[in-house]
Design an enzyme around this catalytic site. Structure first.
Site, mmCIF file in Angstrom:
data_model
loop_
_atom_site.group_PDB
_atom_site.id
_atom_site.type_symbol
_atom_site.label_atom_id
_atom_site.label_comp_id
_atom_site.label_asym_id
_atom_site.label_seq_id
_atom_site.Cartn_x
_atom_site.Cartn_y
_atom_site.Cartn_z
ATOM 1 N N HIS A 72 0.831 -1.208 0.000
ATOM 2 C CA HIS A 72 0.000 0.000 0.000
ATOM 3 C C HIS A 72 0.865 1.257 0.000
ATOM 4 C CE1 HIS A 72 -4.104 -1.647 1.583
ATOM 5 N NE2 HIS A 72 -3.626 -2.363 0.583
ATOM 6 N N TYR A 200 -9.151 5.254 8.064
ATOM 7 C CA TYR A 200 -9.279 5.543 9.504
ATOM 8 C C TYR A 200 -10.297 6.675 9.631
ATOM 9 C CZ TYR A 200 -4.819 3.071 10.340
ATOM 10 O OH TYR A 200 -3.817 2.124 10.431
ATOM 11 N N PRO A 292 -3.716 -0.121 18.859
ATOM 12 C CA PRO A 292 -3.460 -0.492 17.456
ATOM 13 C C PRO A 292 -3.732 0.622 16.440
ATOM 14 C CG PRO A 292 -5.353 -1.681 18.343
ATOM 15 C CD PRO A 292 -4.759 -0.930 19.471
ATOM 16 N N LYS A 296 1.422 -0.246 15.173
ATOM 17 C CA LYS A 296 2.821 -0.315 15.602
ATOM 18 C C LYS A 296 3.177 -1.552 16.431
ATOM 19 C CE LYS A 296 4.019 2.992 13.358
ATOM 20 N NZ LYS A 296 4.290 2.274 12.127
ATOM 21 N N TYR A 384 3.984 6.600 10.376
ATOM 22 C CA TYR A 384 3.136 5.459 10.013
ATOM 23 C C TYR A 384 3.945 4.385 9.268
ATOM 24 C CZ TYR A 384 -1.054 2.866 8.655
ATOM 25 O OH TYR A 384 -2.010 1.885 8.490
HETATM 26 P P1 FAS Z 1 2.435 -12.273 21.511
HETATM 27 O O1 FAS Z 1 1.495 -11.936 22.636
HETATM 28 O O2 FAS Z 1 1.937 -12.282 20.120
HETATM 29 O O3 FAS Z 1 3.054 -13.743 21.760
HETATM 30 C C1 FAS Z 1 3.431 -14.129 23.061
HETATM 31 C C2 FAS Z 1 3.482 -15.650 23.099
HETATM 32 O O4 FAS Z 1 3.975 -16.025 24.393
HETATM 33 C C3 FAS Z 1 2.109 -16.283 22.936
HETATM 34 O O5 FAS Z 1 2.139 -17.294 21.954
HETATM 35 C C4 FAS Z 1 1.797 -16.862 24.326
HETATM 36 O O6 FAS Z 1 1.069 -18.077 24.253
HETATM 37 C C5 FAS Z 1 3.186 -17.081 24.906
HETATM 38 N N1 FAS Z 1 3.208 -17.004 26.382
HETATM 39 C C6 FAS Z 1 2.600 -16.092 27.174
HETATM 40 N N2 FAS Z 1 2.858 -16.361 28.476
HETATM 41 C C7 FAS Z 1 3.653 -17.469 28.486
HETATM 42 C C8 FAS Z 1 4.238 -18.235 29.519
HETATM 43 N N3 FAS Z 1 4.069 -17.905 30.804
HETATM 44 N N4 FAS Z 1 4.976 -19.320 29.175
HETATM 45 C C9 FAS Z 1 5.177 -19.646 27.860
HETATM 46 N N5 FAS Z 1 4.630 -18.958 26.830
HETATM 47 C C10 FAS Z 1 3.874 -17.886 27.153
HETATM 48 N N6 FAS Z 1 -0.748 -4.899 16.696
HETATM 49 C C11 FAS Z 1 -0.852 -4.201 15.550
HETATM 50 O O7 FAS Z 1 0.163 -3.705 15.042
HETATM 51 N N7 FAS Z 1 -2.086 -4.045 14.942
HETATM 52 C C12 FAS Z 1 -3.229 -4.612 15.465
HETATM 53 O O8 FAS Z 1 -4.310 -4.468 14.915
HETATM 54 C C13 FAS Z 1 -3.149 -5.354 16.657
HETATM 55 N N8 FAS Z 1 -4.271 -5.957 17.200
HETATM 56 C C14 FAS Z 1 -4.147 -6.649 18.380
HETATM 57 C C15 FAS Z 1 -5.268 -7.262 18.984
HETATM 58 C C16 FAS Z 1 -5.151 -7.959 20.194
HETATM 59 C C17 FAS Z 1 -6.379 -8.605 20.838
HETATM 60 C C18 FAS Z 1 -3.900 -8.039 20.834
HETATM 61 C C19 FAS Z 1 -3.751 -8.756 22.164
HETATM 62 C C20 FAS Z 1 -2.782 -7.440 20.245
HETATM 63 C C21 FAS Z 1 -2.895 -6.756 19.015
HETATM 64 N N9 FAS Z 1 -1.792 -6.162 18.388
HETATM 65 C C22 FAS Z 1 -1.879 -5.470 17.236
HETATM 66 C C23 FAS Z 1 -0.501 -6.271 18.960
HETATM 67 C C24 FAS Z 1 0.054 -7.618 18.594
HETATM 68 O O9 FAS Z 1 0.045 -7.790 17.224
HETATM 69 C C25 FAS Z 1 1.415 -7.711 19.215
HETATM 70 O O10 FAS Z 1 2.184 -6.548 18.980
HETATM 71 C C26 FAS Z 1 2.177 -8.923 18.757
HETATM 72 O O11 FAS Z 1 1.368 -10.054 18.959
HETATM 73 C C27 FAS Z 1 3.451 -8.965 19.569
HETATM 74 O O12 FAS Z 1 4.031 -10.187 19.381
HETATM 75 P P2 FAS Z 1 4.793 -10.917 20.586
HETATM 76 O O13 FAS Z 1 5.671 -9.934 21.264
HETATM 77 O O14 FAS Z 1 5.373 -12.138 19.987
HETATM 78 O O15 FAS Z 1 3.668 -11.277 21.662
HETATM 79 C C1 PHB Z 2 -5.632 -4.610 11.024
HETATM 80 O O1 PHB Z 2 -5.716 -4.844 9.814
HETATM 81 O O2 PHB Z 2 -5.925 -5.453 11.902
HETATM 82 C C2 PHB Z 2 -5.166 -3.243 11.460
HETATM 83 C C3 PHB Z 2 -4.619 -2.390 10.532
HETATM 84 C C4 PHB Z 2 -4.177 -1.134 10.935
HETATM 85 C C5 PHB Z 2 -4.301 -0.765 12.265
HETATM 86 C C6 PHB Z 2 -4.839 -1.630 13.207
HETATM 87 C C7 PHB Z 2 -5.270 -2.885 12.797
HETATM 88 O O3 PHB Z 2 -3.868 0.479 12.663
#
Ligand code: FAS
Ligand code: PHB
Length: 389
Positions: A72, A200, A292, A296, A384
């Site tokens: 994009h 957005y 989100p 980032k 961004y």
């Molecule tokens: P993660 O949380 O992805 O992974 C951590 C891992 O550690 C998991 O697999 C878990 O099972 C494991 N773990 C946890 N505790 C443990 C323990 N005690 N023992 C062993 N393993 C354990 N970011 C965006 O940029 N855009 C978005 O739209 C967006 N939407 C999101 C929506 C939700 C509901 C959430 C929670 C996050 C969102 N994020 C978004 C942020 C997300 O993408 C994170 O930045 C990303 O998952 C980070 O990756 P990790 O640091 O690997 O953590």
């Molecule tokens: C998504 O596609 O999940 C998404 C994209 C941009 C954002 C947040 C979430 O800023």
């Protein structure tokens, strides 16, 4: 068992770090408390910065992203019934890649299997030990047996609710937090997106985001009160509310269809400092959370991995510890700038009833400034697409 780097967490942080280490010939083991399918069942991020794309290429896990991801050049800010495009490429010379975190995680898991990486899923009660001393190790339970992994370093890639940050003595860590008074109600549906780029929307009824996973799969979000119940939101109600928050050009283009994922995510800003405690390093969501709105979260996890991998590679291959010593400071400098950007986008785009009429007028003035000043738009765009590593 013994390894050089024990990685707690098989999300994007852990998998990306593990693959870079494996490719560099540095032995590592990943442990996760849940199974592969559970991890792949989580719907998270959707927008990748060029730095993240580059790291996936370095990891050798980029083929499907380049084949199926969407590059994009811009996105839209919608407000006051109008749509204003922010031309990322014209303003920064950079693009973003739209490719779901679920798919990126799947690609990294497949790459790890192909390169014989060891991942221990369903590892219960994982715990880091002696990371302040000379002989760090990790313990866990599996199939009713207790296990121990001796290692040189522990990478806490276990997310916000993980054990790693909680294992650090309270007096050794500082945390900073802002909790937002609303959540995001999101759906996934196999319908064509309203626009070829992300939209957005700032609307008196609340924020909305039109994103996608492909040209046939849409990801939509609307701002909602924190006490909303998923069961109160039929697809029809969701689409009707989304339509009301979009300019006519998008509202009329909205294609509806059954959602196959629906969830509410709370929004917070959170940073833990420092990100290193002896031989324990916090990475990604284990150290920081962003709303989100600025896309980032996943990308910050990637830049943490970049800094930590450089440090571990220099330690093992060049017998130099300066990059490891610099990890926390380098990572936090980029983290705080992305936390600021994500906070500013959240304050700009959401409805804050407690902000009153004055807050609304400030939002309108900033949106007007962003869409009529090249300097303001360039600042938004460079944040961004992702600030330099
Ligand atoms: P993660 O949380 O992805 O992974 C951590 C891992 O550690 C998991 O697999 C878990 O099972 C494991 N773990 C946890 N505790 C443990 C323990 N005690 N023992 C062993 N393993 C354990 N970011 C965006 O940029 N855009 C978005 O739209 C967006 N939407 C999101 C929506 C939700 C509901 C959430 C929670 C996050 C969102 N994020 C978004 C942020 C997300 O993408 C994170 O930045 C990303 O998952 C980070 O990756 P990790 O640091 O690997 O953590
Ligand atoms: C998504 O596609 O999940 C998404 C994209 C941009 C954002 C947040 C979430 O800023």
């Amino acid at each position: 068992m013994r390894t050089q780097v024990a990685i707690i967490g098989s999300g994007p942080s852990g998998l990306l770090l593990g693959q870079l280490l494996t490719n560099a010939g540095i032995d590592n083991v990943i442990l996760d408390r849940v199974g592969k399918d559970y991890i792949l069942g989580r719907v998270r991020a959707g927008v990748l910065e060029e730095g993240t794309v580059g790291l996936l290429q370095e990891a050798g896990a980029d083929a499907r992203m380049h084949a199926e991801g969407l590059s994009h050049d811009g996105f839209s800010l919608a407000f006051d019934g109008r749509d204003h495009r922010i031309d990322l490429f014209a303003l920064t010379g950079k693009r973003v890649m739209v490719y779901g975190q679920t798919e990126l995680t799947r690609d990294l898991m497949e790459r790890r299997e192909k390169t014989n990486g060891v991942t221990i899923y369903d590892a219960r009660n994982v715990e880091p030990h002696d990371f302040g001393g000379e002989l760090p190790f990790v313990t866990y339970e599996k199939d009713g047996l207790s296990h121990r992994i001796d290692c040189d370093f522990i990478a806490g890639c276990d997310g916000y609710h993980g054990i790693s940050r909680k294992s650090v003595p309270e007096k050794s860590i500082a945390t900073y937090e802002r909790i937002y008074p609303f959540g995001w109600l999101g759906i996934l549906a196999d319908v064509s997106p309203v626009s070829h780029e992300l939209v957005y929307a700032n609307h008196p009824r609340g924020f909305a985001l039109c994103s996608m996973r492909s040209t046939s799969r849409s990801r939509y979000y609307i701002q909602c009160p924190l006490d909303e119940k998923i069961e109160d939101w039929s697809d029809d109600r969701f689409y009707e509310e989304l339509r009301r928050r979009l300019p006519d050009v998008h509202a009329e283009a909205l294609v509806t269809g059954p959602s196959f994922e629906k969830s509410i995510a709370p929004l917070r800003s959170f940073v833990a400092e420092p990100m290193r405690f002896g031989s324990l390093f916090l990475v990604g969501d284990a150290a920081h959370i962003v709303p989100p709105t600025g896309a980032k979260g996943l990308n910050l996890a990637a830049s943490d991995v970049h800094y930590l991998f450089e440090g571990l590679r220099d330690h093992y291959l060049d017998h130099s510890n300066s990059a490891l010593a610099a990890y926390s400071g380098r990572a936090l400098k980029r983290v705080w700038k992305s936390v600021r950007f994500s906070w500013s986008m959240t304050m700009l785009m959401h409805r804050f009833p407690e902000g009153g009429e004055f807050g609304q007028k400030i939002q309108e003035a900033e949106l007007d400034y962003l869409t009529h000043s090249t300097a303001a738009a360039a600042s938004l765009a460079e944040n961004y697409v992702g600030l330099p590593y």
